[in-house]
Design a protein around this motif. Structure first.
Motif, PDB file in Angstrom:
ATOM      1  N   GLN A 221       0.812  -1.202   0.000  1.00  8.71           N
ATOM      2  CA  GLN A 221       0.000   0.000   0.000  1.00  8.71           C
ATOM      3  C   GLN A 221       0.850   1.258   0.000  1.00  8.71           C
ATOM      4  O   GLN A 221       0.352   2.343  -0.293  1.00  8.71           O
ATOM      5  N   GLN A 222       2.108   1.102   0.371  1.00 13.66           N
ATOM      6  CA  GLN A 222       3.005   2.250   0.344  1.00 13.66           C
ATOM      7  C   GLN A 222       3.319   2.595  -1.107  1.00 13.66           C
ATOM      8  O   GLN A 222       3.715   1.730  -1.893  1.00 13.66           O
TER       9      GLN A 222
ATOM     10  N   TYR B  30       6.352  16.278  -0.538  1.00 16.17           N
ATOM     11  CA  TYR B  30       7.148  16.912   0.505  1.00 16.17           C
ATOM     12  C   TYR B  30       8.623  16.808   0.126  1.00 16.17           C
ATOM     13  O   TYR B  30       9.032  15.886  -0.588  1.00 16.17           O
TER      14      TYR B  30
ATOM     15  N   GLN C 132      12.516  16.890   2.034  1.00 18.75           N
ATOM     16  CA  GLN C 132      13.266  16.879   3.290  1.00 18.75           C
ATOM     17  C   GLN C 132      14.733  17.122   2.999  1.00 18.75           C
ATOM     18  O   GLN C 132      15.389  16.306   2.336  1.00 18.75           O
TER      19      GLN C 132
ATOM     20  N   PHE D 104       9.360  13.080  -1.063  1.00 19.21           N
ATOM     21  CA  PHE D 104       8.383  12.040  -0.728  1.00 19.21           C
ATOM     22  C   PHE D 104       7.028  12.386  -1.321  1.00 19.21           C
ATOM     23  O   PHE D 104       6.578  13.534  -1.229  1.00 19.21           O
TER      24      PHE D 104
ATOM     25  N   PHE E 171      -2.644   7.577   6.275  1.00 12.40           N
ATOM     26  CA  PHE E 171      -1.723   8.253   5.363  1.00 12.40           C
ATOM     27  C   PHE E 171      -0.559   7.320   5.038  1.00 12.40           C
ATOM     28  O   PHE E 171      -0.005   6.679   5.925  1.00 12.40           O
ATOM     29  N   TYR E 172      -0.199   7.280   3.754  1.00 15.46           N
ATOM     30  CA  TYR E 172       0.948   6.489   3.311  1.00 15.46           C
ATOM     31  C   TYR E 172       1.931   7.394   2.590  1.00 15.46           C
ATOM     32  O   TYR E 172       1.555   8.095   1.641  1.00 15.46           O
ATOM     33  N   PHE E 173       3.182   7.348   3.009  1.00 14.82           N
ATOM     34  CA  PHE E 173       4.232   8.044   2.280  1.00 14.82           C
ATOM     35  C   PHE E 173       4.976   7.062   1.397  1.00 14.82           C
ATOM     36  O   PHE E 173       5.063   5.872   1.681  1.00 14.82           O
ATOM     37  N   GLY E 174       5.544   7.582   0.334  1.00 17.59           N
ATOM     38  CA  GLY E 174       6.332   6.765  -0.562  1.00 17.59           C
ATOM     39  C   GLY E 174       7.703   6.464   0.012  1.00 17.59           C
ATOM     40  O   GLY E 174       8.073   6.911   1.093  1.00 17.59           O
ATOM     41  N   THR E 175       8.466   5.733  -0.753  1.00 16.12           N
ATOM     42  CA  THR E 175       9.782   5.257  -0.321  1.00 16.12           C
ATOM     43  C   THR E 175      10.865   6.318  -0.404  1.00 16.12           C
ATOM     44  O   THR E 175      11.944   6.136   0.139  1.00 16.12           O
ATOM     45  N   GLY E 176      10.581   7.420  -1.075  1.00 14.01           N
ATOM     46  CA  GLY E 176      11.525   8.530  -1.110  1.00 14.01           C
ATOM     47  C   GLY E 176      12.453   8.496  -2.313  1.00 14.01           C
ATOM     48  O   GLY E 176      12.831   7.433  -2.795  1.00 14.01           O
TER      49      GLY E 176
ATOM     50  N   TYR F   5       5.713   8.870  12.866  1.00 18.38           N
ATOM     51  CA  TYR F   5       6.341   8.086  11.803  1.00 18.38           C
ATOM     52  C   TYR F   5       7.731   7.659  12.247  1.00 18.38           C
ATOM     53  O   TYR F   5       8.359   8.322  13.070  1.00 18.38           O
TER      54      TYR F   5
ATOM     55  N   GLY G 286      15.808   3.887   2.723  1.00 19.70           N
ATOM     56  CA  GLY G 286      15.222   2.996   1.732  1.00 19.70           C
ATOM     57  C   GLY G 286      13.779   2.614   1.986  1.00 19.70           C
ATOM     58  O   GLY G 286      13.118   2.042   1.112  1.00 19.70           O
ATOM     59  N   LEU G 287      13.273   2.927   3.169  1.00 17.63           N
ATOM     60  CA  LEU G 287      11.891   2.543   3.512  1.00 17.63           C
ATOM     61  C   LEU G 287      10.953   3.749   3.582  1.00 17.63           C
ATOM     62  O   LEU G 287       9.753   3.587   3.793  1.00 17.63           O
ATOM     63  N   GLY G 288      11.491   4.929   3.453  1.00 21.93           N
ATOM     64  CA  GLY G 288      10.657   6.121   3.498  1.00 21.93           C
ATOM     65  C   GLY G 288      10.127   6.384   4.888  1.00 21.93           C
ATOM     66  O   GLY G 288      10.751   6.054   5.897  1.00 21.93           O
ATOM     67  N   LEU G 289       8.955   6.996   4.936  1.00 23.68           N
ATOM     68  CA  LEU G 289       8.285   7.298   6.199  1.00 23.68           C
ATOM     69  C   LEU G 289       7.178   6.286   6.404  1.00 23.68           C
ATOM     70  O   LEU G 289       6.297   6.144   5.565  1.00 23.68           O
TER      71      LEU G 289
ATOM     72  N   LEU H 253       4.088   4.952   8.933  1.00 23.33           N
ATOM     73  CA  LEU H 253       3.199   5.435   9.985  1.00 23.33           C
ATOM     74  C   LEU H 253       3.094   4.414  11.113  1.00 23.33           C
ATOM     75  O   LEU H 253       2.775   3.252  10.892  1.00 23.33           O
TER      76      LEU H 253
END
Lengths: 107, 115
Positions: A1-2, A34, A36, A87, A95-100, B35, B40-43, B45
């Motif tokens: 789901q990410q 976003y 960072q 992100f 809420f789901y954030f992506g892997t960056g 979070y 490699g895994l991002g954020l 929750l």
């Protein structure tokens, strides 16, 4: 789901363009972006709320393709200050954030 | 400007200790989030809260609990710290979930090392 972002990392020279993609296996109802910077908190860039929407400020813009369940972030004429990790995020129950995506701009 | 503060920037704890991470926001936001960020895994929750005394599990709640007794404060608790909880922990707040147009505001993060 990410959400999955690509590329994972990119290095650019000042003035070059970049595209960061964000795709989801589930339906995307809205997309947040976003940035960072190293050692700092993530900072909001923009939100796209509906399919087909495009937004931008300065030389950073984004598009949202609801049918393809993906969003792209466009950085044009990159500056040193664009360096950081980007992100995407979406909300579906939670809420789901992506892997960056790590973006480095060099002189 | 919205300000989200976290109690510590760096924390070193021993395996088995109970750890409290505090987060405070000053803008009367309804929603708050915890979070963890790993390379490699991002954020990811851990827990979130839509209002005072409410809490919901996120993706990775195991080994964590939270407390929200006051609107401005959201605490993350590691009941018995383990080395695999070594990470950067980020707190965020959002005005409310009424509109999907509201963004999240992040604190500076706490880098926790469990030895």
């Amino acid at each position: 789901q990410q959400p999955v972002q690509s590329p994972q990392a990119v290095i650019l020279r000042e003035g070059e363009d970049a595209v960061i993609n964000c795709s989801s296996s589930k339906a995307l109802y809205s997309v947040h972006w976003y940035r960072q910077k190293h050692g700092e908190a993530p900072v909001f860039l923009m939100i796209l709320l509906k399919g087909g929407e495009q937004k931008g400020h300065d030389k950073i813009s984004a598009s949202f393709n609801e049918k393809k369940q993906q969003s792209s972030l466009y950085l044009t004429a990159s500056q040193l200050s664009y360096s950081g990790t980007y992100f995407c995020g979406t909300e579906s129950g939670q809420f789901y954030f992506g892997t960056g995506t790590s973006l480095t701009v060099i002189p | 400007d919205v300000k989200v503060t976290q109690s510590s920037r760096y924390l070193v704890k021993r395996t088995g200790e109970k750890v409290f991470l505090e987060c405070v926001q000053d803008m009367d936001h309804e929603n708050m989030f915890w979070y963890r960020q790993d390379p490699g895994l991002g954020l990811r929750l851990i827990y979130f809260s839509y209002d005072v005394k409410m809490k919901e599990k996120g993706d990775i709640p195991e080994g964590y609990s939270v407390s929200r007794e006051k609107k401005e404060r959201f605490s993350l608790i590691l009941e018995s710290a383990s080395t695999n909880q070594t990470s950067m922990y980020l707190c965020a707040s959002r005005r409310s979930r009424i509109s999907k147009a509201y963004e999240q505001y992040f604190g500076p993060g706490t880098r926790l090392t469990v030895t």
